[in-house]
Enzyme design. Structure first.
Site, mmCIF file in Angstrom:
data_model
loop_
_atom_site.group_PDB
_atom_site.id
_atom_site.type_symbol
_atom_site.label_atom_id
_atom_site.label_comp_id
_atom_site.label_asym_id
_atom_site.label_seq_id
_atom_site.Cartn_x
_atom_site.Cartn_y
_atom_site.Cartn_z
ATOM 1 N N LYS A 200 19.857 -7.946 -6.921
ATOM 2 C CA LYS A 200 19.843 -8.632 -8.211
ATOM 3 C C LYS A 200 18.623 -8.162 -8.982
ATOM 4 O O LYS A 200 17.486 -8.342 -8.543
ATOM 5 C CB LYS A 200 19.803 -10.146 -8.006
ATOM 6 C CG LYS A 200 19.650 -10.898 -9.324
ATOM 7 C CD LYS A 200 19.787 -12.385 -9.148
ATOM 8 C CE LYS A 200 19.548 -13.094 -10.463
ATOM 9 N NZ LYS A 200 19.633 -14.551 -10.316
ATOM 10 N N LYS A 257 24.125 -7.103 -9.025
ATOM 11 C CA LYS A 257 24.108 -7.809 -10.309
ATOM 12 C C LYS A 257 22.953 -7.319 -11.159
ATOM 13 O O LYS A 257 21.853 -7.211 -10.622
ATOM 14 C CB LYS A 257 23.938 -9.298 -10.012
ATOM 15 C CG LYS A 257 23.676 -10.152 -11.216
ATOM 16 C CD LYS A 257 23.445 -11.571 -10.785
ATOM 17 C CE LYS A 257 23.034 -12.381 -12.002
ATOM 18 N NZ LYS A 257 22.628 -13.701 -11.647
HETATM 19 C C1 PBG Z 1 19.944 -17.876 -11.513
HETATM 20 C C2 PBG Z 1 21.071 -17.043 -11.931
HETATM 21 C C3 PBG Z 1 21.072 -16.251 -13.076
HETATM 22 C C4 PBG Z 1 22.338 -15.732 -13.182
HETATM 23 C C5 PBG Z 1 23.099 -16.194 -12.110
HETATM 24 N N1 PBG Z 1 22.284 -17.009 -11.322
HETATM 25 C C6 PBG Z 1 20.032 -16.020 -14.097
HETATM 26 C C7 PBG Z 1 18.674 -15.645 -13.744
HETATM 27 O O1 PBG Z 1 18.408 -15.085 -12.686
HETATM 28 O O2 PBG Z 1 17.815 -15.926 -14.573
HETATM 29 C C8 PBG Z 1 22.752 -14.854 -14.316
HETATM 30 C C9 PBG Z 1 24.194 -14.738 -14.582
HETATM 31 C C10 PBG Z 1 24.544 -14.227 -15.920
HETATM 32 O O3 PBG Z 1 23.719 -13.751 -16.733
HETATM 33 O O4 PBG Z 1 25.743 -14.288 -16.205
HETATM 34 N N2 PBG Z 1 19.455 -17.842 -10.289
#
Ligand code: PBG
Length: 331
Positions: A200, A257
């Protein structure tokens, strides 16, 4: 015109729509898509302006909404709560409230639409006043890794008890998959899976999501940086390391992601493991296609299909996407 003497003419295979559809190397079926859903304790649907077509769903409408998704052929949803700001604290303790919105939402879905697979995000950002995914250290200048992992493991157990089929740690703390697996097993939740957000990235494409769950900073403050825990977009080997660790720690599904800007990482992951690979087409990827289409600069349907197929072609078995419902409905 002299004719070229060409024994091989690749265009022969692209001559008709029938041939093209028969020979498509990559396919996309609704059961490969997971719809992220935002849930609210409010009474009405709350449209999210930066995610056209997406609304926070009131809890009382959630089961009905999910039944509709199942009827369209979707098999999975990822639930995200919009926490009442009055319940947010620096330590995000609402995450461990057995009556927290996410847990009530999970029970609602599993009670009424049990065939739908529920994937629940495990991280503290919907619950903390500062919007970070974990609790802060004593100096307040970084997230406390081990303290956060302890809370996330408890959070995962509560989610499993509420009926979540999978917990999906999205926090990027070191060691969280092993700790969550151990906590689930100690509670007798061996059947609950872990879909790890393994690679991520610290991405600029999460903005609309943070609007939807209310984890953004105030409009006048600098955007929050998660760079000490999420991956550097410059890095590829670092993703391989995270993927290896999560697999070794017991993850059942590995996730990359965002998806579209990280197709190389999806491909690397697909080739390095025999586990299923998921990719999250995040909020900013969805929003940018909608924004361009609104200006008449892109054909939304064609761009949507191409963006999803590219993610499949890169090697994703599952795609989390805000397009899931419309794709299932419109093809
Ligand atoms: C938070 C989380 C995020 C997303 C999914 N879980 C945002 C972040 O890390 O700030 C983002 C998903 C998206 O942008 O569609 N833990």
């Amino acid at each position: 015109m002299p004719r070229l003497q060409l024994p091989v003419r690749p265009r022969r295979l692209r001559r008709t729509a029938a041939l093209r559809s028969m020979l498509a190397e990559t396919r996309l079926a609704p059961e490969q898509l997971i719809q992220p859903l935002f849930v609210t304790d409010g009474d009405d649907y709350e449209p999210v302006p930066s995610l056209p077509g997406i609304s926070r769903i009131p809890l009382r409408r959630l089961a009905q909404h999910c039944a509709g998704l199942l009827a369209l052929g979707l098999r999975g949803v990822a639930l995200f709560p919009k926490t009442d700001p009055a319940l947010k604290t620096p330590d995000g303790r609402e995450a461990l409230n057995p009556d927290a919105l996410l847990l009530r939402a999970t029970r609602e879905v599993k009670d009424h639409v049990s065939a739908l697979c529920v994937f629940n995000d495990i991280a503290l950002d919907p619950y903390t006043t500062h919007g970070h995914d974990g609790i802060l250290n004593a100096a307040g200048d970084d997230v406390d890794n081990d303290g956060t992992v302890e809370i996330l493991a408890q959070m995962a157990v509560l989610n499993a008890q509420a009926g979540a089929d999978f917990v999906a740690p999205s926090d990027m703390m070191d060691g969280r998959v092993a700790a969550i697996r151990a906590a689930l097993d100690a509670d007798g939740q061996e059947g609950t899976g872990i879909m790890a957000y393994s690679a991520k990235y610290a991405s600029a494409f999460y903005g609309p999501f943070r609007d939807a769950v209310g984890s953004s900073r105030r409009a006048d403050a600098a955007p929050i940086s998660k760079a000490t825990y999420q991956l550097d977009p410059a890095n590829r080997r670092e993703a391989a390391k995270e993927v290896r660790l999560d697999e070794a720690e017991g993850a059942d599904i590995l996730m990359v992601k965002p998806a579209g800007p990280y197709l190389d990482i999806i491909r690397d992951t697909r080739e390095s493991t025999s586990l299923p690979v998921a990719a999250y087409q995040v909020s900013g990827e969805y929003a940018q296609l909608h924004a361009a289409a609104e200006r008449g600069w892109l054909d939304l349907r064609a761009a949507r299909e191409e963006s999803l197929l590219a993610i499949r072609r890169a090697g994703a078995d599952l795609i989390l996407s805000y397009f899931a419902e419309t794709r299932a409905r419109e093809g």
